[in-house]
Design a protein around this motif. Structure first.
Motif, PDB file in Angstrom:
ATOM      1  N   ALA A  51       5.309   1.140  -0.697  1.00 17.58           N
ATOM      2  CA  ALA A  51       4.028   1.321  -0.019  1.00 17.58           C
ATOM      3  C   ALA A  51       3.153   2.336  -0.748  1.00 17.58           C
ATOM      4  O   ALA A  51       1.923   2.174  -0.811  1.00 17.58           O
ATOM      5  CB  ALA A  51       4.271   1.770   1.430  1.00 17.58           C
ATOM      6  N   LEU A  52       3.765   3.379  -1.320  1.00 15.21           N
ATOM      7  CA  LEU A  52       2.989   4.374  -2.062  1.00 15.21           C
ATOM      8  C   LEU A  52       2.370   3.768  -3.312  1.00 15.21           C
ATOM      9  O   LEU A  52       1.205   4.058  -3.652  1.00 15.21           O
ATOM     10  CB  LEU A  52       3.895   5.552  -2.436  1.00 15.21           C
ATOM     11  N   GLU A  53       3.108   2.907  -4.004  1.00 14.50           N
ATOM     12  CA  GLU A  53       2.550   2.248  -5.191  1.00 14.50           C
ATOM     13  C   GLU A  53       1.360   1.387  -4.813  1.00 14.50           C
ATOM     14  O   GLU A  53       0.327   1.366  -5.509  1.00 14.50           O
ATOM     15  CB  GLU A  53       3.635   1.402  -5.855  1.00 14.50           C
ATOM     16  N   ALA A  54       1.470   0.665  -3.712  1.00 13.15           N
ATOM     17  CA  ALA A  54       0.356  -0.170  -3.269  1.00 13.15           C
ATOM     18  C   ALA A  54      -0.849   0.689  -2.885  1.00 13.15           C
ATOM     19  O   ALA A  54      -2.005   0.307  -3.156  1.00 13.15           O
ATOM     20  CB  ALA A  54       0.792  -1.031  -2.080  1.00 13.15           C
ATOM     21  N   THR A  55      -0.595   1.844  -2.279  1.00 11.81           N
ATOM     22  CA  THR A  55      -1.701   2.732  -1.907  1.00 11.81           C
ATOM     23  C   THR A  55      -2.424   3.258  -3.134  1.00 11.81           C
ATOM     24  O   THR A  55      -3.664   3.278  -3.194  1.00 11.81           O
ATOM     25  CB  THR A  55      -1.168   3.898  -1.063  1.00 11.81           C
ATOM     26  N   LEU A  56      -1.660   3.691  -4.131  1.00 10.45           N
ATOM     27  CA  LEU A  56      -2.275   4.207  -5.355  1.00 10.45           C
ATOM     28  C   LEU A  56      -3.020   3.100  -6.109  1.00 10.45           C
ATOM     29  O   LEU A  56      -4.096   3.334  -6.669  1.00 10.45           O
ATOM     30  CB  LEU A  56      -1.207   4.831  -6.246  1.00 10.45           C
ATOM     31  N   SER A  57      -2.459   1.894  -6.108  1.00  9.98           N
ATOM     32  CA  SER A  57      -3.155   0.782  -6.761  1.00  9.98           C
ATOM     33  C   SER A  57      -4.420   0.411  -5.999  1.00  9.98           C
ATOM     34  O   SER A  57      -5.436   0.033  -6.603  1.00  9.98           O
ATOM     35  CB  SER A  57      -2.223  -0.432  -6.861  1.00  9.98           C
ATOM     36  N   PHE A  58      -4.370   0.515  -4.690  1.00  6.92           N
ATOM     37  CA  PHE A  58      -5.564   0.240  -3.876  1.00  6.92           C
ATOM     38  C   PHE A  58      -6.678   1.243  -4.195  1.00  6.92           C
ATOM     39  O   PHE A  58      -7.869   0.887  -4.211  1.00  6.92           O
ATOM     40  CB  PHE A  58      -5.193   0.309  -2.402  1.00  6.92           C
ATOM     41  N   ALA A  80      -1.078  -8.464   1.881  1.00  2.00           N
ATOM     42  CA  ALA A  80      -0.752  -7.392   2.821  1.00  2.00           C
ATOM     43  C   ALA A  80       0.474  -7.750   3.660  1.00  2.00           C
ATOM     44  O   ALA A  80       1.319  -6.890   3.938  1.00  2.00           O
ATOM     45  CB  ALA A  80      -1.951  -7.102   3.720  1.00  2.00           C
ATOM     46  N   GLY A  81       0.592  -9.015   4.064  1.00  4.44           N
ATOM     47  CA  GLY A  81       1.773  -9.439   4.818  1.00  4.44           C
ATOM     48  C   GLY A  81       3.042  -9.355   3.997  1.00  4.44           C
ATOM     49  O   GLY A  81       4.094  -8.932   4.494  1.00  4.44           O
ATOM     50  N   ALA A  82       2.963  -9.756   2.722  1.00  2.00           N
ATOM     51  CA  ALA A  82       4.140  -9.653   1.846  1.00  2.00           C
ATOM     52  C   ALA A  82       4.549  -8.196   1.644  1.00  2.00           C
ATOM     53  O   ALA A  82       5.747  -7.862   1.650  1.00  2.00           O
ATOM     54  CB  ALA A  82       3.834 -10.313   0.505  1.00  2.00           C
ATOM     55  N   LEU A  83       3.564  -7.312   1.478  1.00  2.00           N
ATOM     56  CA  LEU A  83       3.871  -5.892   1.322  1.00  2.00           C
ATOM     57  C   LEU A  83       4.520  -5.327   2.579  1.00  2.00           C
ATOM     58  O   LEU A  83       5.535  -4.617   2.504  1.00  2.00           O
ATOM     59  CB  LEU A  83       2.582  -5.130   1.000  1.00  2.00           C
ATOM     60  N   SER A  84       3.976  -5.628   3.730  1.00  2.00           N
ATOM     61  CA  SER A  84       4.528  -5.121   4.989  1.00  2.00           C
ATOM     62  C   SER A  84       5.939  -5.640   5.228  1.00  2.00           C
ATOM     63  O   SER A  84       6.829  -4.897   5.674  1.00  2.00           O
ATOM     64  CB  SER A  84       3.619  -5.512   6.160  1.00  2.00           C
ATOM     65  N   LEU A  85       6.168  -6.912   4.921  1.00  2.00           N
ATOM     66  CA  LEU A  85       7.496  -7.500   5.121  1.00  2.00           C
ATOM     67  C   LEU A  85       8.527  -6.858   4.195  1.00  2.00           C
ATOM     68  O   LEU A  85       9.673  -6.600   4.597  1.00  2.00           O
ATOM     69  CB  LEU A  85       7.423  -9.010   4.878  1.00  2.00           C
ATOM     70  N   THR A  86       8.139  -6.578   2.963  1.00  2.00           N
ATOM     71  CA  THR A  86       9.059  -5.951   2.019  1.00  2.00           C
ATOM     72  C   THR A  86       9.411  -4.526   2.438  1.00  2.00           C
ATOM     73  O   THR A  86      10.585  -4.127   2.432  1.00  2.00           O
ATOM     74  CB  THR A  86       8.438  -5.935   0.616  1.00  2.00           C
ATOM     75  N   VAL A  87       8.400  -3.754   2.816  1.00  3.16           N
ATOM     76  CA  VAL A  87       8.653  -2.380   3.265  1.00  3.16           C
ATOM     77  C   VAL A  87       9.526  -2.378   4.512  1.00  3.16           C
ATOM     78  O   VAL A  87      10.476  -1.577   4.641  1.00  3.16           O
ATOM     79  CB  VAL A  87       7.319  -1.658   3.517  1.00  3.16           C
ATOM     80  N   LEU A  88       9.245  -3.277   5.445  1.00  4.81           N
ATOM     81  CA  LEU A  88      10.044  -3.360   6.669  1.00  4.81           C
ATOM     82  C   LEU A  88      11.486  -3.726   6.365  1.00  4.81           C
ATOM     83  O   LEU A  88      12.422  -3.182   6.985  1.00  4.81           O
ATOM     84  CB  LEU A  88       9.422  -4.386   7.611  1.00  4.81           C
ATOM     85  N   ALA A  89      11.718  -4.623   5.421  1.00  7.82           N
ATOM     86  CA  ALA A  89      13.086  -5.041   5.086  1.00  7.82           C
ATOM     87  C   ALA A  89      13.894  -3.862   4.549  1.00  7.82           C
ATOM     88  O   ALA A  89      15.056  -3.656   4.942  1.00  7.82           O
ATOM     89  CB  ALA A  89      13.049  -6.170   4.059  1.00  7.82           C
ATOM     90  N   PHE A  90      13.306  -3.074   3.665  1.00 11.89           N
ATOM     91  CA  PHE A  90      14.049  -1.945   3.110  1.00 11.89           C
ATOM     92  C   PHE A  90      14.263  -0.840   4.142  1.00 11.89           C
ATOM     93  O   PHE A  90      15.313  -0.184   4.147  1.00 11.89           O
ATOM     94  CB  PHE A  90      13.312  -1.391   1.884  1.00 11.89           C
TER      95      PHE A  90
END
Length: 339
Positions: free
Chosen positions: A272-279, A313-323
């Motif tokens: 999630a942090l990588e996605a935030t910095l890329s955003f 955004a859904g793929a990112l949320s699903l991945t973070v939730l899985a871990f």
């Protein structure tokens, strides 16, 4: 007259308490409770079944085998593991489920919705959102896994040494960790990554490791301090074991569980942090395909083409939730207080 032959003396009946018969044998008079107790004990000994292929004795399970035994029966762990395996698989071989090229775009299809062969529609540049979503898993998961491994190894090494030896090294590590804890993550990323011109994932990985190791170091330090006070460590020290042997053979195997739990949960946070910095434009940069980049490009067009933002955004949320779910399941299995 011939004398009568002497008759043999009659023998008392043989008493066998373990031999089944038509009637119950009665203990000889005078023996009382002692005879009954002896017979019961003998019968119980006769009924002991020796270990064999049909009756294997259950071996004592270690912490790790007991944790694995519990994890296999946890539906949260099974579901999150299957999802993570799928995400890792498409990160390594995205062509298994996406045959297109994420960099091949056609402005004629800009912001169009779902179409045959393009179930997620197109983005602003006319690129296939489905293909970019699938290929975006590679960069995000690579950053998360590499950053987690780097932070866990560095933090566990420094924290383990500080907790085991103590003295001035422990105090120095604590003060350095306090300095890094005081750095805001997003603000530090804006300052650190804004001066880096590389288009690879390694500057982002290095930044996350730089700010992520103090947390794991503190967890590892406390776990090592607790483990080194156990009796088996003191016995090894009394027998003349070296510090390296005690640390590697006795302390580390019994102190690594909390580090694994924290690192597993932190992996989802790092993605999630990588996605935030890329955003924000300081993380991964084009032409790298990343969920954070796609979310940043789709944000201004959320009213006109919400599908551009929904799928990455859904793929990112699903991945973070899985871990995070995986980390919670591992924590419950390795922490005896939570069972």
């Amino acid at each position: 007259m011939p004398e009568p032959e002497p008759q043999p003396h009659p023998q008392p009946p043989r008493y066998d308490p373990l031999e089944p018969g038509d009637g119950e044998a009665i203990a000889p008079t005078g023996q009382g409770g002692q005879m009954d107790l002896a017979l019961d004990e003998a019968e119980s000994l006769e009924r002991v079944i020796p270990p064999g292929p049909g009756n294997p004795r259950e071996k004592a399970r270690s912490l790790w085998s007991d944790a694995w035994h519990q994890l296999r029966r946890n539906p949260v762990f099974v579901l999150s593991s299957l999802l993570i395996v799928f995400l890792v698989l498409i990160a390594i071989w995205p062509s298994l489920i996406a045959s297109g090229d994420p960099l091949q775009c056609d402005l004629a299809h800009s912001q169009e919705g779902s179409a045959p062969g393009h179930p997620f529609g197109y983005d602003t540049q006319g690129c296939d959102v489905y293909t970019r979503t699938v290929y975006g898993a590679r960069a995000s998961i690579t950053v998360g896994v590499c950053a987690t491994l780097g932070a866990a190894l560095l933090g566990a090494f420094l924290g383990g040494l500080a907790g085991f030896f103590g003295s001035w090294g422990d105090a120095l590590l604590s003060r350095v960790a306090d300095i890094f804890f005081g750095i805001p993550v997003v603000l530090g990323g804006l300052v650190f990554l804004s001066v880096v011109t590389s288009d690879t994932v390694w500057p982002v990985v290095g930044f996350i490791v730089l700010l992520g190791w103090p947390q794991i170091a503190r967890i590892g330090r406390g776990s090592v301090i607790t483990a080194k006070q156990n009796d088996y460590v003191q016995a090894a020290r009394a027998l003349g074991a070296s510090n390296a042997r005690m640390l590697l053979r006795h302390v580390a195997p019994n102190a690594v569980a909390p580090v694994i739990v924290v690192a597993t949960i932190a992996l989802g946070t790092y993605i999630a942090l990588e996605a935030t910095l890329s955003f924000l434009g300081v993380g991964l940069r084009p032409p790298t395909v990343s969920w954070g980049i796609d979310i940043s490009n789709a944000a201004p067009q959320i009213r006109n083409a919400p599908h551009m933002l929904l799928w990455p955004a859904g793929a990112l949320s699903l991945t973070v939730l899985a871990f995070i779910m995986l980390g919670d399941a591992v924590r419950d299995a390795l922490d005896p207080k939570l069972r």
